[in-house]
Design a protein around this motif. Structure first.
Motif, PDB file in Angstrom:
ATOM      1  N   GLN A 116     -90.448 -26.812  31.122  1.00 29.46           N
ATOM      2  CA  GLN A 116     -89.099 -26.302  30.620  1.00 29.46           C
ATOM      3  C   GLN A 116     -88.722 -25.075  31.651  1.00 29.46           C
ATOM      4  OE1 GLN A 116     -89.526 -25.419  26.654  1.00 29.46           O
ATOM      5  NE2 GLN A 116     -87.369 -24.346  26.484  1.00 29.46           N
ATOM      6  N   THR A 117     -87.276 -24.966  31.586  1.00 28.40           N
ATOM      7  CA  THR A 117     -86.658 -24.013  32.382  1.00 28.40           C
ATOM      8  C   THR A 117     -85.812 -23.401  31.688  1.00 28.40           C
ATOM      9  OG1 THR A 117     -85.160 -25.460  33.479  1.00 28.40           O
ATOM     10  CG2 THR A 117     -87.264 -25.055  34.609  1.00 28.40           C
ATOM     11  N   GLY A 118     -84.861 -22.345  32.068  1.00 29.70           N
ATOM     12  CA  GLY A 118     -83.823 -21.590  31.527  1.00 29.70           C
ATOM     13  C   GLY A 118     -82.567 -22.678  31.341  1.00 29.70           C
ATOM     14  N   TRP A 119     -82.607 -23.809  32.174  1.00 28.87           N
ATOM     15  CA  TRP A 119     -81.432 -24.792  32.606  1.00 28.87           C
ATOM     16  C   TRP A 119     -81.860 -26.119  31.950  1.00 28.87           C
ATOM     17  CZ3 TRP A 119     -83.998 -22.629  36.512  1.00 28.87           C
ATOM     18  CH2 TRP A 119     -84.691 -23.544  37.250  1.00 28.87           C
ATOM     19  N   ALA A 120     -83.052 -26.643  31.718  1.00 30.40           N
ATOM     20  CA  ALA A 120     -83.359 -27.752  31.378  1.00 30.40           C
ATOM     21  C   ALA A 120     -84.643 -27.813  30.353  1.00 30.40           C
ATOM     22  CB  ALA A 120     -83.656 -28.633  32.369  1.00 30.40           C
ATOM     23  N   LYS A 121     -84.581 -28.732  29.423  1.00 29.01           N
ATOM     24  CA  LYS A 121     -85.855 -28.953  28.693  1.00 29.01           C
ATOM     25  C   LYS A 121     -87.398 -29.194  29.948  1.00 29.01           C
ATOM     26  CE  LYS A 121     -83.913 -29.761  24.114  1.00 29.01           C
ATOM     27  NZ  LYS A 121     -83.830 -30.704  23.104  1.00 29.01           N
ATOM     28  N   LYS A 122     -87.002 -30.235  30.624  1.00 24.68           N
ATOM     29  CA  LYS A 122     -87.820 -30.534  31.626  1.00 24.68           C
ATOM     30  C   LYS A 122     -87.286 -30.429  33.080  1.00 24.68           C
ATOM     31  CE  LYS A 122     -91.367 -31.060  29.072  1.00 24.68           C
ATOM     32  NZ  LYS A 122     -92.703 -30.054  29.260  1.00 24.68           N
ATOM     33  N   PHE A 123     -87.764 -29.771  33.996  1.00 24.51           N
ATOM     34  CA  PHE A 123     -87.291 -29.817  35.239  1.00 24.51           C
ATOM     35  C   PHE A 123     -88.580 -29.828  36.318  1.00 24.51           C
ATOM     36  CE2 PHE A 123     -86.167 -27.547  39.240  1.00 24.51           C
ATOM     37  CZ  PHE A 123     -85.133 -28.531  39.802  1.00 24.51           C
ATOM     38  N   GLY A 124     -88.462 -30.374  37.403  1.00 26.73           N
ATOM     39  CA  GLY A 124     -89.554 -30.428  38.217  1.00 26.73           C
ATOM     40  C   GLY A 124     -88.943 -30.976  39.813  1.00 26.73           C
ATOM     41  N   MET A 125     -89.894 -30.390  40.814  1.00 31.72           N
ATOM     42  CA  MET A 125     -89.437 -30.764  42.320  1.00 31.72           C
ATOM     43  C   MET A 125     -90.650 -31.335  42.726  1.00 31.72           C
ATOM     44  SD  MET A 125     -87.046 -27.299  43.241  1.00 31.72           S
ATOM     45  CE  MET A 125     -87.069 -27.668  44.829  1.00 31.72           C
ATOM     46  N   LEU A 126     -90.287 -32.349  43.922  1.00 31.62           N
ATOM     47  CA  LEU A 126     -91.401 -32.880  44.578  1.00 31.62           C
ATOM     48  C   LEU A 126     -90.921 -33.691  45.722  1.00 31.62           C
ATOM     49  CD1 LEU A 126     -91.360 -36.311  44.307  1.00 31.62           C
ATOM     50  CD2 LEU A 126     -91.495 -35.484  41.771  1.00 31.62           C
ATOM     51  N   ARG A 127     -91.735 -33.779  46.821  1.00 24.59           N
ATOM     52  CA  ARG A 127     -91.637 -34.618  47.888  1.00 24.59           C
ATOM     53  C   ARG A 127     -92.317 -35.836  47.704  1.00 24.59           C
ATOM     54  NH1 ARG A 127     -87.849 -33.243  51.192  1.00 24.59           N
ATOM     55  NH2 ARG A 127     -87.191 -31.211  51.187  1.00 24.59           N
ATOM     56  N   ASP A 128     -91.838 -37.067  47.851  1.00 22.08           N
ATOM     57  CA  ASP A 128     -92.493 -38.294  47.667  1.00 22.08           C
ATOM     58  C   ASP A 128     -93.495 -38.544  48.810  1.00 22.08           C
ATOM     59  OD1 ASP A 128     -90.964 -39.693  49.611  1.00 22.08           O
ATOM     60  OD2 ASP A 128     -89.858 -40.510  48.084  1.00 22.08           O
ATOM     61  N   LYS A 129     -94.195 -39.689  48.928  1.00 21.85           N
ATOM     62  CA  LYS A 129     -95.255 -39.875  50.203  1.00 21.85           C
ATOM     63  C   LYS A 129     -94.334 -40.331  51.260  1.00 21.85           C
ATOM     64  CE  LYS A 129     -95.848 -44.761  48.641  1.00 21.85           C
ATOM     65  NZ  LYS A 129     -97.011 -45.641  48.219  1.00 21.85           N
ATOM     66  N   PHE A 130     -92.940 -40.251  51.462  1.00 21.11           N
ATOM     67  CA  PHE A 130     -92.282 -40.529  52.399  1.00 21.11           C
ATOM     68  C   PHE A 130     -91.486 -39.234  52.949  1.00 21.11           C
ATOM     69  CE2 PHE A 130     -92.648 -44.554  50.334  1.00 21.11           C
ATOM     70  CZ  PHE A 130     -93.118 -45.273  50.977  1.00 21.11           C
ATOM     71  N   GLY A 131     -91.592 -38.249  52.284  1.00 21.95           N
ATOM     72  CA  GLY A 131     -91.149 -36.862  52.441  1.00 21.95           C
ATOM     73  C   GLY A 131     -89.834 -36.746  51.945  1.00 21.95           C
ATOM     74  N   ILE A 132     -89.171 -37.527  51.253  1.00 24.59           N
ATOM     75  CA  ILE A 132     -87.859 -37.323  50.624  1.00 24.59           C
ATOM     76  C   ILE A 132     -88.241 -36.544  49.294  1.00 24.59           C
ATOM     77  CG2 ILE A 132     -86.161 -38.543  49.191  1.00 24.59           C
ATOM     78  CD1 ILE A 132     -86.355 -39.309  52.153  1.00 24.59           C
ATOM     79  N   GLY A 133     -87.245 -35.701  49.152  1.00 28.12           N
ATOM     80  CA  GLY A 133     -87.125 -34.695  47.980  1.00 28.12           C
ATOM     81  C   GLY A 133     -86.385 -35.072  47.096  1.00 28.12           C
ATOM     82  N   TRP A 134     -87.158 -34.673  45.691  1.00 35.54           N
ATOM     83  CA  TRP A 134     -86.490 -35.303  44.383  1.00 35.54           C
ATOM     84  C   TRP A 134     -86.614 -34.066  43.702  1.00 35.54           C
ATOM     85  CZ3 TRP A 134     -84.906 -40.090  43.885  1.00 35.54           C
ATOM     86  CH2 TRP A 134     -85.137 -41.099  44.804  1.00 35.54           C
ATOM     87  N   MET A 135     -85.504 -33.970  42.771  1.00 37.82           N
ATOM     88  CA  MET A 135     -85.325 -32.790  41.544  1.00 37.82           C
ATOM     89  C   MET A 135     -85.311 -33.750  40.509  1.00 37.82           C
ATOM     90  SD  MET A 135     -82.893 -29.852  43.066  1.00 37.82           S
ATOM     91  CE  MET A 135     -83.619 -28.581  43.897  1.00 37.82           C
ATOM     92  N   LEU A 136     -85.876 -33.778  39.376  1.00 40.89           N
ATOM     93  CA  LEU A 136     -85.814 -34.352  38.107  1.00 40.89           C
ATOM     94  C   LEU A 136     -85.524 -33.438  36.798  1.00 40.89           C
ATOM     95  CD1 LEU A 136     -87.857 -36.141  39.754  1.00 40.89           C
ATOM     96  CD2 LEU A 136     -87.465 -37.678  38.001  1.00 40.89           C
ATOM     97  N   TYR A 137     -84.658 -33.777  36.020  1.00 42.17           N
ATOM     98  CA  TYR A 137     -84.370 -33.051  34.737  1.00 42.17           C
ATOM     99  C   TYR A 137     -84.005 -33.534  33.691  1.00 42.17           C
ATOM    100  CZ  TYR A 137     -79.476 -32.322  36.013  1.00 42.17           C
ATOM    101  OH  TYR A 137     -78.121 -32.468  36.194  1.00 42.17           O
ATOM    102  N   TYR A 138     -84.307 -33.107  32.517  1.00 42.34           N
ATOM    103  CA  TYR A 138     -83.836 -33.682  31.224  1.00 42.34           C
ATOM    104  C   TYR A 138     -83.280 -32.288  30.420  1.00 42.34           C
ATOM    105  CZ  TYR A 138     -84.099 -35.235  26.374  1.00 42.34           C
ATOM    106  OH  TYR A 138     -84.026 -35.287  25.260  1.00 42.34           O
ATOM    107  N   THR A 139     -82.014 -32.411  30.078  1.00 40.70           N
ATOM    108  CA  THR A 139     -81.417 -31.419  28.981  1.00 40.70           C
ATOM    109  C   THR A 139     -81.682 -31.364  27.826  1.00 40.70           C
ATOM    110  OG1 THR A 139     -79.248 -32.189  29.573  1.00 40.70           O
ATOM    111  CG2 THR A 139     -79.952 -30.653  31.267  1.00 40.70           C
ATOM    112  N   GLY A 140     -81.775 -32.755  27.487  1.00 41.65           N
ATOM    113  CA  GLY A 140     -81.814 -33.037  25.852  1.00 41.65           C
ATOM    114  C   GLY A 140     -80.697 -33.676  25.263  1.00 41.65           C
TER     115      GLY A 140
END
Length: 140
Positions: A116-140
């Motif tokens: 949980q962050t100040g802007w989302a109920k769920k937020f996370g960042m990652l780089r997949d096994k190919f080096g591509i960056g992803w941000m995922l979020y759910y605001t509700g």
């Protein structure tokens, strides 16, 4: 799978505002800029970093937004040209956010756990096994 939106997210080292003013001159659209000092949770920014851009959003139309931010020297973040972008996924459910985050991060690198962050109920960042960056979020 239900996805609210998929948007590009760019990162810069102290040049986000300049870059987004340029992009606005090219594409038009409404530009919103928030600085780290504007946030309830300033993400660890201190000193001059508080004046950097925490979030820039340039509306490109048809439900697409170009997002971006400056990395923080005060938190030892690094910028490498060519990997300074993310694909930003907004999901319709918390369960779908978790599922996608877990699958995309398998054999990859979690940069910020899904939380949980100040802007989302769920937020996370990652780089997949190919080096591509992803941000995922759910605001509700």
């Amino acid at each position: 799978m239900i996805m609210k939106s998929i948007n590009p997210y760019l990162t810069f080292k102290g040049r986000t505002e300049k870059a987004f003013n340029f992009y606005q001159s090219v594409f038009g659209g409404d530009l919103q800029i928030d600085r780290y000092s504007d946030l309830d949770d300033n993400m660890g920014a201190v000193g001059d970093d508080l004046n950097l851009v925490a979030n820039a959003a340039l509306s490109l139309g048809a439900g697409t937004t170009l997002f971006g931010s400056d990395i923080l020297d005060s938190t030892d973040q690094n910028l490498t040209k060519g990997t300074n972008f993310y694909i930003n996924l907004e999901t319709d459910t918390e369960k779908e956010t978790r599922r996608l985050f877990d699958r995309l991060s398998a054999e990859g690198e979690v940069q910020m756990p899904l939380e949980q962050t100040g802007w989302a109920k769920k937020f996370g960042m990652l780089r997949d096994k190919f080096g591509i960056g992803w941000m995922l979020y759910y605001t509700g």
